[in-house]
Design a protein around this motif. Structure first.
Motif, PDB file in Angstrom:
ATOM      1  N   ALA A 381       2.814  -2.592   6.741  1.00 27.05           N
ATOM      2  CA  ALA A 381       2.403  -2.060   8.301  1.00 27.05           C
ATOM      3  C   ALA A 381       0.973  -2.083   8.061  1.00 27.05           C
ATOM      4  CB  ALA A 381       3.043  -0.792   8.361  1.00 27.05           C
ATOM      5  N   PRO A 382       0.216  -2.891   8.627  1.00 27.75           N
ATOM      6  CA  PRO A 382      -1.236  -2.818   8.566  1.00 27.75           C
ATOM      7  C   PRO A 382      -1.937  -1.650   9.118  1.00 27.75           C
ATOM      8  CG  PRO A 382      -0.296  -5.161   9.309  1.00 27.75           C
ATOM      9  CD  PRO A 382       0.806  -4.090   9.315  1.00 27.75           C
ATOM     10  N   GLY A 383      -1.276  -1.052   9.944  1.00 25.58           N
ATOM     11  CA  GLY A 383      -1.860   0.065  10.375  1.00 25.58           C
ATOM     12  C   GLY A 383      -1.623   1.400   9.685  1.00 25.58           C
ATOM     13  N   HIS A 384      -0.788   1.418   8.431  1.00 26.36           N
ATOM     14  CA  HIS A 384      -0.862   2.424   7.607  1.00 26.36           C
ATOM     15  C   HIS A 384      -0.813   2.449   6.009  1.00 26.36           C
ATOM     16  CE1 HIS A 384       0.983   4.748  11.128  1.00 26.36           C
ATOM     17  NE2 HIS A 384       1.687   3.798  11.336  1.00 26.36           N
ATOM     18  N   GLY A 385      -1.515   1.447   5.629  1.00 25.57           N
ATOM     19  CA  GLY A 385      -1.607   1.056   4.270  1.00 25.57           C
ATOM     20  C   GLY A 385      -2.866   0.272   4.003  1.00 25.57           C
ATOM     21  N   HIS A 386      -3.398   0.484   2.874  1.00 26.19           N
ATOM     22  CA  HIS A 386      -4.529  -0.116   2.687  1.00 26.19           C
ATOM     23  C   HIS A 386      -4.415  -1.477   2.135  1.00 26.19           C
ATOM     24  CE1 HIS A 386      -8.592  -0.997   0.841  1.00 26.19           C
ATOM     25  NE2 HIS A 386      -8.006  -1.447  -0.321  1.00 26.19           N
ATOM     26  N   ASP A 387      -3.601  -1.789   1.325  1.00 29.69           N
ATOM     27  CA  ASP A 387      -3.103  -3.156   0.892  1.00 29.69           C
ATOM     28  C   ASP A 387      -2.712  -3.812   2.034  1.00 29.69           C
ATOM     29  OD1 ASP A 387      -4.286  -3.369  -1.605  1.00 29.69           O
ATOM     30  OD2 ASP A 387      -2.506  -2.458  -2.425  1.00 29.69           O
ATOM     31  N   ASP A 388      -1.844  -3.312   2.979  1.00 35.24           N
ATOM     32  CA  ASP A 388      -1.325  -3.616   4.282  1.00 35.24           C
ATOM     33  C   ASP A 388      -2.201  -4.200   5.040  1.00 35.24           C
ATOM     34  OD1 ASP A 388       0.512  -1.837   2.671  1.00 35.24           O
ATOM     35  OD2 ASP A 388       1.911  -1.773   4.322  1.00 35.24           O
ATOM     36  N   PHE A 389      -3.299  -3.452   5.021  1.00 38.15           N
ATOM     37  CA  PHE A 389      -4.317  -3.690   6.098  1.00 38.15           C
ATOM     38  C   PHE A 389      -5.122  -4.875   5.627  1.00 38.15           C
ATOM     39  CE2 PHE A 389      -8.853  -3.189   6.930  1.00 38.15           C
ATOM     40  CZ  PHE A 389      -8.927  -3.496   8.019  1.00 38.15           C
ATOM     41  N   ILE A 459      -1.155  11.466   5.907  1.00 39.47           N
ATOM     42  CA  ILE A 459      -0.742  10.086   6.143  1.00 39.47           C
ATOM     43  C   ILE A 459      -1.840   8.988   6.046  1.00 39.47           C
ATOM     44  CG2 ILE A 459       1.205  10.846   7.296  1.00 39.47           C
ATOM     45  CD1 ILE A 459      -0.112  10.106   9.807  1.00 39.47           C
ATOM     46  N   PHE A 460      -1.431   7.826   6.093  1.00 37.36           N
ATOM     47  CA  PHE A 460      -2.266   6.529   6.214  1.00 37.36           C
ATOM     48  C   PHE A 460      -2.232   6.177   7.628  1.00 37.36           C
ATOM     49  CE2 PHE A 460      -4.630   3.555   3.471  1.00 37.36           C
ATOM     50  CZ  PHE A 460      -5.436   4.634   2.704  1.00 37.36           C
ATOM     51  N   ARG A 461      -3.393   6.301   8.265  1.00 35.12           N
ATOM     52  CA  ARG A 461      -3.195   6.013   9.627  1.00 35.12           C
ATOM     53  C   ARG A 461      -4.529   5.061  10.241  1.00 35.12           C
ATOM     54  NH1 ARG A 461      -5.219   9.196  13.931  1.00 35.12           N
ATOM     55  NH2 ARG A 461      -4.208   8.830  15.888  1.00 35.12           N
ATOM     56  N   ALA A 462      -4.423   3.940  11.087  1.00 35.46           N
ATOM     57  CA  ALA A 462      -5.246   3.279  11.486  1.00 35.46           C
ATOM     58  C   ALA A 462      -5.990   3.918  12.934  1.00 35.46           C
ATOM     59  CB  ALA A 462      -5.244   1.957  11.909  1.00 35.46           C
ATOM     60  N   THR A 463      -7.205   4.504  12.885  1.00 33.62           N
ATOM     61  CA  THR A 463      -7.931   4.801  14.473  1.00 33.62           C
ATOM     62  C   THR A 463      -9.196   4.144  14.385  1.00 33.62           C
ATOM     63  OG1 THR A 463      -8.507   6.625  13.376  1.00 33.62           O
ATOM     64  CG2 THR A 463      -6.538   7.012  14.361  1.00 33.62           C
ATOM     65  N   PRO A 464      -9.905   4.193  15.545  1.00 29.25           N
ATOM     66  CA  PRO A 464     -10.945   3.705  15.439  1.00 29.25           C
ATOM     67  C   PRO A 464     -11.902   4.547  14.882  1.00 29.25           C
ATOM     68  CG  PRO A 464      -9.985   3.612  17.663  1.00 29.25           C
ATOM     69  CD  PRO A 464      -9.136   4.426  16.889  1.00 29.25           C
ATOM     70  N   GLN A 465     -12.677   4.180  14.115  1.00 31.63           N
ATOM     71  CA  GLN A 465     -13.577   5.096  12.922  1.00 31.63           C
ATOM     72  C   GLN A 465     -14.755   4.523  12.730  1.00 31.63           C
ATOM     73  OE1 GLN A 465     -12.307   7.990  12.088  1.00 31.63           O
ATOM     74  NE2 GLN A 465      -9.960   7.982  12.530  1.00 31.63           N
ATOM     75  N   TRP A 466     -16.014   5.127  12.743  1.00 31.11           N
ATOM     76  CA  TRP A 466     -17.153   4.507  11.853  1.00 31.11           C
ATOM     77  C   TRP A 466     -16.951   4.372  10.578  1.00 31.11           C
ATOM     78  CZ3 TRP A 466     -20.568   1.940  14.921  1.00 31.11           C
ATOM     79  CH2 TRP A 466     -20.462   2.690  16.407  1.00 31.11           C
ATOM     80  N   PHE A 467     -17.251   3.108   9.706  1.00 30.03           N
ATOM     81  CA  PHE A 467     -17.150   2.943   8.627  1.00 30.03           C
ATOM     82  C   PHE A 467     -18.299   2.438   8.086  1.00 30.03           C
ATOM     83  CE2 PHE A 467     -12.805   2.460  10.171  1.00 30.03           C
ATOM     84  CZ  PHE A 467     -12.157   3.182   9.147  1.00 30.03           C
ATOM     85  N   ILE A 468     -18.526   2.688   6.603  1.00 30.63           N
ATOM     86  CA  ILE A 468     -19.662   1.970   5.825  1.00 30.63           C
ATOM     87  C   ILE A 468     -18.979   0.957   4.949  1.00 30.63           C
ATOM     88  CG2 ILE A 468     -21.276   2.300   4.235  1.00 30.63           C
ATOM     89  CD1 ILE A 468     -21.985   5.080   5.260  1.00 30.63           C
TER      90      ILE A 468
END
Ligand SMILES: [Zn+2]
Ligand SMILES: [Zn+2]
Ligand SMILES: [Zn+2]
Length: 1015
Positions: A381-389, A459-468
């Protein structure tokens, strides 16, 4: 001398020790007085003046969080820093110490929220920020007082604080630097998310605890033609069997990952065929009861669900590598959409690893293969895991996340909309059971990430965020990789391969960690390396109020985000004058440079970003914000020291800032100290009643004892503490204090300039004592240089208790007490004592800050040289290099070996009531050739070395081994001298002093001629 002159009162001719250095330390009372004295003389400033122009040594302070009073761990941290600063200062460096405070962030905001209660909802951000600021300022004040009470010197009236206007401005400017280098992006990428606090969390803000999750085996019907896998499968009902411990992520399933090189099998079970990894086939068959359960067992039906027909035997229909499945399609088990087969190296055959891969990559790697749960097909589930993403991005899948801030399913999720994910877990399991897509489920205990603030599972969750970005380099366009795939959000799983870009933050960081930084202890390197290798891009967005706002704007015309270094610097200049509160006070137009227009559409209307920066960005900015902004400091620092949690925290964020600004680590060495535990090795908690708190210890024992505790064992390991342990430390303190007191007491009236005896005129044993001191000085300096403070303590403790108290002092007592005050032999001992006391005070000064200064004050005043107003202004003693030092040390090591044998015999004689005190003894020694030679050389000293009245040394005994002794104890001849208690056959020979021995007669004559007063 006239016989008519009155004789001296014998008792008054004994040189009894005299000093203002009290036996009882009374630390709880005397420490505050000394602190006041230091404040009045501005000791810290005096030290700065004394070291002006010397080489700098910079320990950069990791800021403690300003939200609570200090505890034992904080005290340990700060005391060790003080030990480093003070010892470098006394090694001759100019080592300023600027303490810092971490003032922004969630704990303070939550505290303020709780205090405000319902009111908070209606309060504007500015009022909340004001309340947070006040709260932090109060905590800062209280902590400062507590740190000062510990005897820590530094710029307490001008510390750095992450909430000062200047610091907030600098934080924004440093963020601009990241932006300028192309490291900052906005994207939807899964991050740790606390559904309780409704915010993203940093790597360093999660902690692992045991957690029971439902473990489920779920079948996904194959949609592609099974014949594409193997002809034998043509026309069969084939299912991919996946395993997961987070059923709530199944509604977001978009794919199934397999390892390209592992073998997979197609198992026939009744009229269905399951694809699983060959290696896990047996465990899956056993677990899911395929083929092992006898027909008619109700039990099994309950356990495995009603989904399949029991069969007697499982048959392997086909065997093929995972790569065969690449880009084939399965169907979601209940939602009408495809689930794409993908191949990835991250797929492992360890079930535990698969479970945690979804949540934490680095932890999972360490444990991969430890368990055999799982199927070798990874629900993705690409929105809920690092490797998945990562793999989802690679295959062009959507980063799909149908879960809101509060952790509830969004309305688009049929059946479960509105449920929180943890509530939904059992409902989803039940739902799948009813649907017949569940093969097996059970509860599964595993380590699971929790929020370090509220302790709830995250939880692991994808939302719009600022990243470095960790893997983006400013040397090349970041959007595409070599295969022209979108790389903007791509995080490499692999390190050490060609994927690692040397210009990226990860590439630079690993280089610095390996090649530049010294890690103490050495395992720090691997710890840091592992953390950096596995960490995903740094999510710096926080959906909170109390912090430095992310200075981004959104165009109201085209919705484009404006993240621009020049704009940020413009905003930072406003922060510099008005604090970051300006972000909330001013409209977007009043924050942007005049006439600013959207580069995309030309519109001039903007809204402000509402996220603030991760507090780790704030504290990570300190190296540059503080070290480069203060005249007396310099960037980079020589050393950082914190607890082990800072590898993911401050060590890491500081490194990132250093790299973005100077392409270099902000520190040359990183030390790591252990945790404070109770006597049983358990963590301390107020609720368990095992907590040792500084504000309880100090009024009872003094801060000095707490400081001594910090060096009583190796601080790089965990440190245990309890009342009993502190009592032992107190005993150790008393021994050191008594040693100092003996030296000081016998220096009464000694003027180092007037009375010191030249080296070559000193008695041999006094020269030996100085030779021992010299070697101790060498050791202690080296230990301080190596940050081995426990080593310093052991060396000094051994020196005080064995070399000095049990040997040297014991032996010279007679000379100091009974010889005429100004007698040269007595002055010889005093000369040694003076050097010893002076050196001891200096060497112990970084640890026993109060006591060393007290010794310093009690030392005889040198009538010529100006004396430093405090030991802390001084330097460590340097070695003086006595003549024949090595020879002296060996000779006396032999003599003390013989002495130990004699003392043992004396003890036997005492027990046998042959003698009372050792001065009643006569010692007869027969010695082997070598021992004889050594003893004969010191024939006249032996009675003093053994502290007896008489020693007779027989001719060498050929029967004995070369180094062997035969010792006989008998009663000494003669009478006891009234004055010195030695026995002598000459007592009574003097008519003027008929009760004393010949030595005392000489001493008394000397006193009569030269005067009795020792001064
Ligand atoms: Zn939380
Ligand atoms: Zn626009
Ligand atoms: Zn005597």
């Amino acid at each position: 001398m006239s016989t008519e002159a009155p004789t001296l009162d014998l008792k008054k001719t004994i040189n009894l020790p005299k000093t203002k250095f009290a036996q009882k330390a009374n630390l709880p009372q005397t420490e505050p007085v000394r602190l006041q004295k230091w404040a009045q003389m501005d000791l810290y400033d005096l030290i700065r003046q004394a070291r002006a122009g010397a080489d700098k040594f910079i320990l950069h302070d990791g800021p403690p969080y300003a939200n609570a009073d200090i505890h034992l761990g904080t005290a340990l941290n700060k005391i060790i820093k003080d030990l480093i600063v003070k010892s470098r200062t006394m090694l001759g460096f100019d080592a300023p110490y600027v303490p810092g405070y971490d003032c922004h962030g969630l704990p303070i905001e939550l505290h303020v929220e709780r205090k405000l209660g319902e009111k908070k909802a209606n309060m504007p951000p500015l009022s909340i920020r004001r309340a947070c600021r006040e709260f932090a300022a109060n905590a800062l004040k209280r902590q400062t007082k507590d740190f000062q009470r510990l005897g820590i010197l530094g710029e307490w009236d001008n510390p750095y604080s992450t909430m000062s206007d200047h610091y907030e401005a600098e934080t924004a400017r440093l963020f601009a630097r990241f932006v300028e280098r192309g490291f900052v992006y906005k994207g939807a990428r899964p991050v740790y998310w606390c559904i309780h606090d409704q915010t993203a969390l940093a790597e360093a803000e999660v902690e692992y605890h045991q957690h029971a999750s439902p473990s489920v085996y779920v079948k996904f019907p194959l949609h592609s033609d099974p014949a594409l896998i193997d002809p034998t499968l043509a026309g069969r009902k084939v299912f991919a069997l996946i395993w997961t411990t987070t059923p709530w992520t199944l509604p977001a399933n978009l794919g199934i990952a397999v390892h390209p090189d592992f073998d997979y099998v197609a198992l026939e079970s009744g009229d269905e065929v399951y694809i699983v990894a060959a290696e896990l086939m047996d465990s899956v068959v056993a677990k899911c009861g395929i083929g092992t359960v006898t027909a008619g067992s109700n039990n099994s039906a309950d356990e495995v669900g009603n989904s399949f027909t029991l069969t007697e035997k499982v048959r392997v229909l086909a065997r093929f590598p995972g790569s065969k499945l690449d880009r084939l399609e399965a169907r979601h088990p209940w939602i009408d959409r495809p689930s794409l087969f993908m191949v990835g190296e991250h797929v492992t055959m360890g079930g535990e690893a698969d479970a945690e891969t979804e949540l934490d990559v680095s932890e999972a790697r360490e444990k991969s293969g430890t368990s055999k749960a799982g199927t070798g097909l990874v629900h993705t589930a690409p929105g809920h895991g690092h490797d998945d993403f990562v793999i989802g991005k690679k295959y062009g899948l959507e980063i799909y996340c149908p879960v809101d801030n509060a952790g509830r399913f969004t309305p688009e999720v049929d059946h479960f909309a509105g449920l929180s994910v943890f509530e939904a877990n059992p409902k989803i399991v039940e739902f799948m059971r009813e649907r017949g897509v569940l093969l097996f489920s059970e509860n599964y205990d595993h380590r699971y990430p929790h929020c370090w603030r509220c302790k709830n599972p995250v939880i692991f969750r994808a939302t719009p965020q600022w990243f470095i970005a960790m893997d983006r380099s400013d040397d090349e366009p970041a959007e595409k990789d070599e295969d022209d795939r979108d790389r903007s959000n791509f995080t490499s799983n692999f390190v050490g391969s060609e994927l690692l870009d040397p210009g990226s933050l990860r590439g630079m960081a690993l280089r610095e960690v390996d090649e530049r930084v010294k890690w103490i202890p050495a395992w720090g390197r691997d710890r840091m390396r592992n953390m950096l290798s596995g960490r995903p891009d740094w999510c710096v967005s926080r959906q909170r109020i109390w912090g430095v706002p992310i200075p981004a704007f959104y165009c109201t015309g085209c919705n484009d985000a404006v993240i621009d270094a020049a704009v940020i610097r413009h905003v930072a200049d406003i922060f510099e004058k008005e604090s970051a509160d300006a972000w909330y006070k001013r409209e977007a137009g009043e924050l942007l440079p005049a006439g600013f227009k959207c580069a995309n559409c030309g519109a001039a209307e903007f809204t402000k970003e509402t996220d603030i920066l991760d507090v780790w960005f704030d504290s990570g900015s300190s190296s540059v914000a503080v070290l480069e902004n203060r005249e007396n400091l310099r960037w980079p620092a020589d050393v950082y020291i914190e607890g082990g949690d800072q590898f993911r925290g401050w060590f890491n964020s500081s490194l990132m800032v250093g790299l973005a600004v100077h392409d270099r680590a902000p520190y040359d060495a990183v030390l790591c100290h252990g945790w404070t535990l109770d006597a049983q090795g358990k963590a301390m908690h107020k609720s368990l009643g095992n907590a040792v708190s500084p504000d309880e210890v100090i009024p009872k024992l003094g801060a000095e004892v707490l400081r001594l505790w910090c060096v009583s064992s190796d601080y790089m390991e965990d440190m245990r503490c309890s009342d009993e342990i502190l009592q032992r430390v107190s005993d150790g303190y008393r021994k050191v204090r008594n040693t100092a007191r003996f030296a000081l007491g016998n220096l009464d009236g000694f003027d180092p300039v007037r009375d010191a005896v030249a080296d070559d005129e000193m008695l041999e044993i006094d020269r030996w004592a100085l030779a021992e001191l010299d070697s101790i000085v060498t050791e202690v300096r080296a230990e301080y240089e190596a940050y081995d403070f426990h080593g310093v303590y052991q060396t000094l403790h051994q020196f005080c208790t064995v070399t000095l108290s049990a040997r040297y002092f014991d032996i010279i007592k007679d000379r100091l007490y009974t010889f005429a005050p100004k007698n040269k032999a007595r002055r010889s001992a005093q000369t040694a004592l003076y050097k010893i006391a002076d050196a001891l005070a200096r060497m112990m000064a970084p640890i026993l800050v109060f006591t060393a200064d007290e010794i310093w004050e009690s030392l005889p005043v040198d009538s010529e040289a100006p004396v430093a107003p405090s030991v802390h202004v001084g330097l460590f003693p340097s070695t003086e290099g006595t003549d024949n030092q090595a020879e002296l040390l060996t000779t006396w090591a032999h003599l003390f070996g013989y002495r130990d044998q004699v003392l043992a015999k004396l003890e036997e004689a005492r027990i046998a009531k042959v003698i009372g005190s050792s001065l009643e003894a006569r010692v007869e020694i027969s010695a082997g050739s070598h021992a004889f030679e050594k003893l004969a050389h010191h024939r006249d000293d032996l009675r003093y070395i053994f502290i007896v009245s008489e020693v007779s040394l027989a001719a060498p005994d050929a029967e004995l081994g070369a180094d062997e002794l035969a010792v006989t104890i008998s009663r000494a001849h003669g009478e006891k001298c009234e004055r010195c208690w030695n026995y002598s056959t000459q007592v009574g020979e003097s008519s003027r002093y008929p009760t004393v021995c010949e030595r005392c007669v000489d001493a008394l004559q000397e006193i009569e001629v030269l005067g009795g007063s020792p001064i």
